[in-house]
Motif scaffolding. Structure first.
Motif, short mmCIF file in Angstrom:
data_model
loop_
_atom_site.label_atom_id
_atom_site.label_comp_id
_atom_site.label_asym_id
_atom_site.label_seq_id
_atom_site.Cartn_x
_atom_site.Cartn_y
_atom_site.Cartn_z
N PRO A 120 0.75 -1.25 0.05
CA PRO A 120 0.07 -0.06 0.03
C PRO A 120 0.76 1.18 0.03
CG PRO A 120 -0.61 -1.57 1.83
CD PRO A 120 0.70 -2.09 1.22
N SER A 121 2.00 1.24 0.91
CA SER A 121 2.81 2.54 1.08
C SER A 121 4.25 1.86 1.00
CB SER A 121 2.54 3.16 2.22
OG SER A 121 1.28 3.44 2.29
N PHE A 175 -3.61 -3.53 2.78
CA PHE A 175 -4.31 -2.25 2.71
C PHE A 175 -5.67 -2.08 3.65
CE2 PHE A 175 -2.72 -2.09 -1.42
CZ PHE A 175 -2.95 -0.98 -1.99
N ASN A 181 -0.79 1.18 5.65
CA ASN A 181 -1.51 1.82 4.60
C ASN A 181 -1.48 3.36 4.76
OD1 ASN A 181 -3.02 3.09 2.55
ND2 ASN A 181 -4.73 1.30 2.55
N ARG A 183 -1.67 5.74 2.55
CA ARG A 183 -2.02 6.51 1.04
C ARG A 183 -3.01 7.55 1.49
NH1 ARG A 183 -0.89 2.65 -3.18
NH2 ARG A 183 -1.92 4.14 -4.64
N GLY A 188 -6.74 4.78 0.49
CA GLY A 188 -6.19 5.08 1.93
C GLY A 188 -6.95 6.23 2.48
N ARG A 194 -9.78 2.21 2.98
CA ARG A 194 -8.66 1.29 3.26
C ARG A 194 -9.29 0.05 2.64
NH1 ARG A 194 -7.78 1.07 8.37
NH2 ARG A 194 -8.48 2.91 9.04
#
Length: 395
Positions: A120-121, A175, A181, A183, A188, A194
């Motif tokens: 996710p990140s 996520f 996460n 985002r 996000g 999420r």
């Protein structure tokens, strides 16, 4: 006395299962370079002969970069044809077959796969042995597409059900996590955003699978990680998945293969056995950090039941209880509390015919002692070390 309810047939979406006990996914460790081996077919046929209503093949990646490592099946068209042999064997033995599909995300071993993975990140991942970059929007569109293709291939392979992996720190699970996460786009932020990727995946899998196949999800209730996905997030996320209507059941789990794997195993940590099977450098690293990575949680029967009760109270959709189920009494108790099915894993490694032994009154409790020494056997073919290699299922 044997409970009649356990061995009554039950509906799972479009399917009728002959009883309420399914074999949960446990990585079989017999897919060299991702090929469908005789050992994999025999593994699931034996469970089917032993009385389980359905057996789950783990873990089928939706793309090459989504493999856990190079000895993981990618559910492409070629593998679908190979898997037909497995589903036929399971059906001939009187059970149904489920394919677990997913993307490993931060849990993927990129050195073994020889390709990057997704997160996710951007963050460091020990399984990936390096930095994993946050996925672009275009890459996530491809993930959704890949889940749909894998679902269609699962149907072509003859599977009766598809289980989407939404747990254990794999891509969809990561996520969900506020810890992993970070985002700021549509994927996000708050709990709903999420959950967006998993909801899109469930919709696509249902679309491509059609209405004759059951679609379920293995769903994390609790990551077992500080500031991770917990009930305050997981309950609202489950309500969203239920409201969408694409899933026929949730199999409730917890823990993180990335940060806290023993949370979903429980029992003694077979660290010495793990170290013995690793290259020297990796073994040395495990000696240094192994106790921190593999935390010890004492085994308790049905250890996820307290969290799962929160979901049973909040949801009306079918739920499968997972986690250290050894005794027929525990199965009966779970059904009495409103769970629709129970999923068993380690107990069926010890005794693949346990369900039939329950049904015929030959036993009321598994021989599994939850020593967890089966965990390191994933490198050589997952099995119970206490079970004779020549033993066979009672007919």
């Amino acid at each position: 006395m044997v409970s009649i309810q356990v061995f009554e047939s039950a509906r799972l979406g479009p399917l009728t299962l002959k009883n309420r006990i399914v074999k949960a996914a446990t990585f079989e460790g017999v897919m060299p370079r991702g090929q469908v081996s005789d050992e994999l077919v025999d593994f699931h046929a034996e469970v089917a002969r032993g009385g389980a209503a359905m057996t789950t093949v783990a873990y089928c990646a939706v793309s090459p970069d989504g493999r856990v490592h190079r000895d993981t099946i990618v559910l492409d068209r070629e593998r679908a044809q190979q898997l037909r042999r497995l589903t036929t064997a399971v059906h001939d033995a009187g059970a149904l077959a489920c394919a677990q599909i997913g993307h490993a995300g931060l849990v993927a071993n990129t050195l073994s796969n020889r390709m990057p993975t997704l997160a996710p990140s951007t963050r460091f991942s020990a399984p990936a042995m390096g930095l994993v970059r946050g996925a672009t929007g275009e890459q996530l569109e491809a993930v959704v597409d890949n889940f749909g293709v894998a679902a269609a291939n699962a149907v072509d392979a003859g599977f009766d059900a598809i289980e989407i992996h939404m747990g254990h720190g794999y891509l969809l699970s990561s996520f969900f996590s506020p810890n992993l996460n970070r985002r700021t786009d549509r994927y996000g932020g708050d709990t709903r955003r999420r959950a967006e990727l998993a909801r899109r995946v469930a919709e696509r899998v249902r679309l491509r699978a059609g209405e004759s196949v059951a679609v379920t999800a293995k769903f994390n209730m609790d990551d077992g990680v500080r500031r991770g996905f917990w009930l305050t997030d997981s309950l609202p996320t489950a309500r969203l998945l239920e409201a969408d209507g694409h899933l026929d059941a949730l199999q409730l789990t917890g823990g993180s293969s990335l940060s806290n794997p023993m949370y979903y195993f429980r029992g003694e940590v077979p660290l010495d056995e793990f170290i013995a099977l690793q290259p020297p450098a990796v073994g040395l690293g495990l000696r240094v950090i192994g106790r921190r990575l593999f935390r010890r949680y004492p085994f308790e029967e049905a250890f996820f039941l307290p969290q799962a009760r929160q979901f049973r109270a909040a949801l009306s959709m079918p739920l499968m209880l997972l986690g250290g189920i050894n005794r027929l009494e525990t199965v009966e108790g779970a059904l009495d509390e409103g769970f629709d099915f129970v999923a068993m894993a380690r107990a069926l490694l010890r005794e693949p015919d346990l369900v039939d032994r329950f049904r015929t009154g030959r036993t009321a409790e598994s021989l599994c002692v939850h020593c967890m020494k089966c965990m390191p056997t994933v490198y050589s073919g997952t099995h119970c070390v206490l079970r004779s290699p020549t033993s066979t299922v009672s007919r």
